[in-house]
Write a protein that holds these residues in place. Sequence first.
Motif, mmCIF file in Angstrom:
data_model
loop_
_atom_site.group_PDB
_atom_site.id
_atom_site.type_symbol
_atom_site.label_atom_id
_atom_site.label_comp_id
_atom_site.label_asym_id
_atom_site.label_seq_id
_atom_site.Cartn_x
_atom_site.Cartn_y
_atom_site.Cartn_z
ATOM 1 N N LYS A 293 0.824 -1.217 0.000
ATOM 2 C CA LYS A 293 0.000 0.000 0.000
ATOM 3 C C LYS A 293 0.855 1.262 0.000
ATOM 4 O O LYS A 293 0.646 2.164 -0.810
ATOM 5 C CB LYS A 293 -0.923 0.008 1.229
ATOM 6 N N THR A 294 1.821 1.323 0.914
ATOM 7 C CA THR A 294 2.639 2.533 1.024
ATOM 8 C C THR A 294 3.458 2.760 -0.245
ATOM 9 O O THR A 294 3.605 3.899 -0.710
ATOM 10 C CB THR A 294 3.568 2.436 2.246
ATOM 11 N N ILE B 165 1.171 4.295 -2.884
ATOM 12 C CA ILE B 165 0.811 5.682 -2.584
ATOM 13 C C ILE B 165 2.000 6.603 -2.833
ATOM 14 O O ILE B 165 1.849 7.702 -3.378
ATOM 15 C CB ILE B 165 0.286 5.800 -1.144
ATOM 16 N N VAL C 81 -2.991 8.609 6.963
ATOM 17 C CA VAL C 81 -2.486 7.274 7.244
ATOM 18 C C VAL C 81 -3.169 6.771 8.503
ATOM 19 O O VAL C 81 -2.960 7.301 9.590
ATOM 20 C CB VAL C 81 -0.951 7.278 7.426
ATOM 21 N N GLU D 46 -4.853 5.839 3.598
ATOM 22 C CA GLU D 46 -4.193 4.536 3.659
ATOM 23 C C GLU D 46 -4.618 3.842 4.945
ATOM 24 O O GLU D 46 -4.285 4.290 6.051
ATOM 25 C CB GLU D 46 -2.665 4.674 3.624
#
Length: 305
Positions: A21-22, A25, A40, A96
Amino acid sequence: LPWDGRRVPITFVGGYLGAGKTTMINEVLTETDRPIAVIVNDVGAINVDAALIRKRNGDTLELTDGCVCCTSIDGFGAAFDQIRARPEPPEHVIVELSGVAQPANVIPWGSSAGFLLDGVVVIAAVEQLLDDSLPVWIRGHLDDQLASADLVVLTKTDLAGDGAVASAHAALSRLAPLAPVVDAGLGRREPGAVGRFLALGGHRAGDAVTVAGPTLFDLHETHSVPVDGPIDRAAIDTLLDELPRHIGARIARAKGVIDTPQGPVLVQVVGSRREVTALLPSEAQPPTDLVVISVPDTATARSEP
């Protein structure tokens, strides 16, 4: 209402621990020239690429595009209040979620003051989809996350063979049958895949909605359904109920602006979720056709090994 009534689209990004995910992004923030706010939903550090950070203040980062990134330690309310307090709205908000969060539980936050739900993206790694050794509770958690997806981004395909990738697509066709899938693996990445989840609803500055085009749904078919208005809510529901029969296929997504006796409304269908939202005066625009994304038989066939 903040920003003279303008509503900013929100995309929730979910996926299990280690799915990527990070990384996704960070790539979106690197490649887009749009002011994006990031929240976040985790108590850990904000893992934004240092090159994108202008200033750090506690649990808040000011990004190089002037936007904000913050950990929502005190909950979504505090994070959204911080964004609402800014004199100029961002063009998009990305949230996120933590690896153990269920996107279905946070969807209502997408309709809080000043914001409009744009969609749920779930990041899924090939090895997680195919790992038969995962405990039952983790497997169930992954399956529930995928069931909420409006778009799936498949990662780690560059580390898997063609057979494993095909098996992963077959698994996604069962777990998220109406969600388009884009491949984000290095060397396999589809053109434009990094930023596609910012176009789920297709917002643009100063406009309520630009109906998403077919480029987002490579394995899906796009139809344009004219709507003669004004029609009331009951007629809208009837129209949406009959879409599968009218199109002759399952409906993955439908979106358009429809005129009603009370004024224009934004109509969105994503899988089984249906939203009809009155447009504020600041978002008013002429009615559009209803753009429908359907799931053709070939999409299922192409995802099988």
